[in-house]
Scaffold this motif. Structure first.
Motif, PDB file in Angstrom:
ATOM      1  N   VAL A  17       0.851  -1.188   0.000  1.00 19.38           N
ATOM      2  CA  VAL A  17       0.000   0.000   0.000  1.00 19.38           C
ATOM      3  C   VAL A  17       0.884   1.235   0.000  1.00 19.38           C
ATOM      4  O   VAL A  17       1.804   1.344   0.810  1.00 19.38           O
ATOM      5  CB  VAL A  17      -0.933   0.018   1.226  1.00 19.38           C
TER       6      VAL A  17
ATOM      7  N   ASP B 170       0.747   5.590  -0.204  1.00 15.51           N
ATOM      8  CA  ASP B 170      -0.142   6.732   0.013  1.00 15.51           C
ATOM      9  C   ASP B 170       0.103   7.776  -1.046  1.00 15.51           C
ATOM     10  O   ASP B 170       1.244   8.199  -1.267  1.00 15.51           O
ATOM     11  CB  ASP B 170       0.088   7.348   1.393  1.00 15.51           C
TER      12      ASP B 170
ATOM     13  N   PRO C 195      -4.970   5.750  -0.216  1.00 15.05           N
ATOM     14  CA  PRO C 195      -4.159   4.534  -0.253  1.00 15.05           C
ATOM     15  C   PRO C 195      -4.305   3.823  -1.589  1.00 15.05           C
ATOM     16  O   PRO C 195      -5.408   3.660  -2.103  1.00 15.05           O
ATOM     17  CB  PRO C 195      -4.734   3.695   0.895  1.00 15.05           C
TER      18      PRO C 195
ATOM     19  N   GLN D 172      -2.666   0.485  -4.159  1.00 16.16           N
ATOM     20  CA  GLN D 172      -1.883  -0.744  -4.201  1.00 16.16           C
ATOM     21  C   GLN D 172      -0.829  -0.653  -5.300  1.00 16.16           C
ATOM     22  O   GLN D 172      -1.135  -0.282  -6.428  1.00 16.16           O
ATOM     23  CB  GLN D 172      -2.797  -1.939  -4.477  1.00 16.16           C
TER      24      GLN D 172
ATOM     25  N   PHE E 228      -8.987  -3.334   1.187  1.00 12.85           N
ATOM     26  CA  PHE E 228      -7.679  -3.962   0.984  1.00 12.85           C
ATOM     27  C   PHE E 228      -7.474  -5.138   1.938  1.00 12.85           C
ATOM     28  O   PHE E 228      -6.448  -5.267   2.595  1.00 12.85           O
ATOM     29  CB  PHE E 228      -6.556  -2.938   1.186  1.00 12.85           C
TER      30      PHE E 228
END
Length: 297
Positions: free
Chosen positions: A42, A44, A72, A74, A129
């Motif tokens: 993850v 940011d 957030p 991936q 997530f």
């Protein structure tokens, strides 16, 4: 024929030759490309509040100019390797879902009919997530890349290869322009290894920019042997396919390095002189470093 001696091809019958060929084909393992997404993380992304959908009245009521929204995302690790042959080099890159989306949209513009049954997995909702969802998404994207590579027109598309190399290549040239040659070399080696795996039958032209940039980095790091080797690898496809922007620049670098290393460079010098005499007044000759940097400005 002596005992234990294998028959020569000339002494074999047609039937025996056909049987030998059949056995040889059975023993061959087809070489294909594999994509593995073993992990993700993850990251940011900071966005200004006004980028998120807000009404004008809300924006005017609250001063969000100095605030940020943490989104957030991936980032997926993609490992590229070849199967069917010994491949000790597993090259990995990292891509976000938005990179997959950009690739898919570009491919649809060219190959909409061919990709009718190849669907990009949907985006995960923000905050969704969980380990189960992430694993499912990794496997789905892994399968998506395999299906793209299995589609011949996509496999040969520049968009497909650029998905795996463009980010690293641009980063390498940013580092190169900043004089961070060792860091640039790391990115360029990744680019080169992936290019050689993706389209080995076209690697002769695809790898010229990366090899040229590698030669420039080694030259500026005062490692002439490695610089000479990289430039030497790039020159044959440049000659064969007439990549004019690179030819004179590569020859000039090879001649300079050849004198430094005590290599025979007379033929290279003659070739460079012939090019300059033949195109005098028509071409503005650049150094290899200028050619490399100019490509990504």
């Amino acid at each position: 024929m002596a005992a234990g001696e294998r028959p020569s091809c000339s002494s074999l019958t047609t039937k025996e030759l056909q049987q030998n060929l059949k056995l040889a084909k059975q023993n061959e393992r087809p070489v294909r490309l594999l994509f593995e997404i073993p992990s993700s993380r993850v990251v940011d992304q900071l966005l200004n509040k006004y980028v998120v959908r807000q009404s004008v009245e809300t924006y005017n009521r609250w001063n969000f100019s100095n605030c940020v929204h943490v989104l957030p995302l991936q980032a997926y690790q993609i490992v590229v390797m070849r199967s069917g042959s010994f491949d000790s080099c597993r090259v990995s890159i990292e891509r976000r879902y938005s990179d997959f989306r950009k690739l898919h949209n570009k491919l649809l513009e060219e190959f909409e009919e061919e990709l009718e049954d190849v669907l990009l997995p949907p985006k995960l909702l923000t905050g969704n997530f969980s380990p189960e969802n992430i694993l499912e998404r990794r496997l789905a994207l892994q399968d998506y890349l395999a299906k793209l590579f299995a589609t011949r027109c996509v496999r040969h598309s520049a968009h497909f290869s650029e998905f795996f190399t463009e980010h690293e290549q641009k980063q390498a040239h940013v580092l190169l322009r900043a004089g961070q040659f060792k860091a640039a070399l790391g990115e360029l080696q990744t680019v080169l290894e992936i290019q050689e795996k993706l389209l080995p039958w076209q690697k002769s032209t695809l790898t010229v920019p990366a090899l040229s940039a590698i030669a420039v980095c080694y030259r500026d790091l005062d490692e002439p042997e490695q610089a000479f080797s990289a430039a030497q690898r790039a020159l044959p496809p440049v000659r064969r396919y007439g990549l004019k922007p690179y030819r004179a620049a590569l020859l000039e670098l090879l001649v300079d390095l050849g004198y430094q290393l005590g290599r025979p460079v007379a033929q290279l010098q003659d070739e460079l002189t012939a090019i300059r005499n033949g195109e005098r007044g028509e071409v503005c000759f650049r150094s290899l470093k200028e050619v490399v940097i100019h490509k990504f400005i």
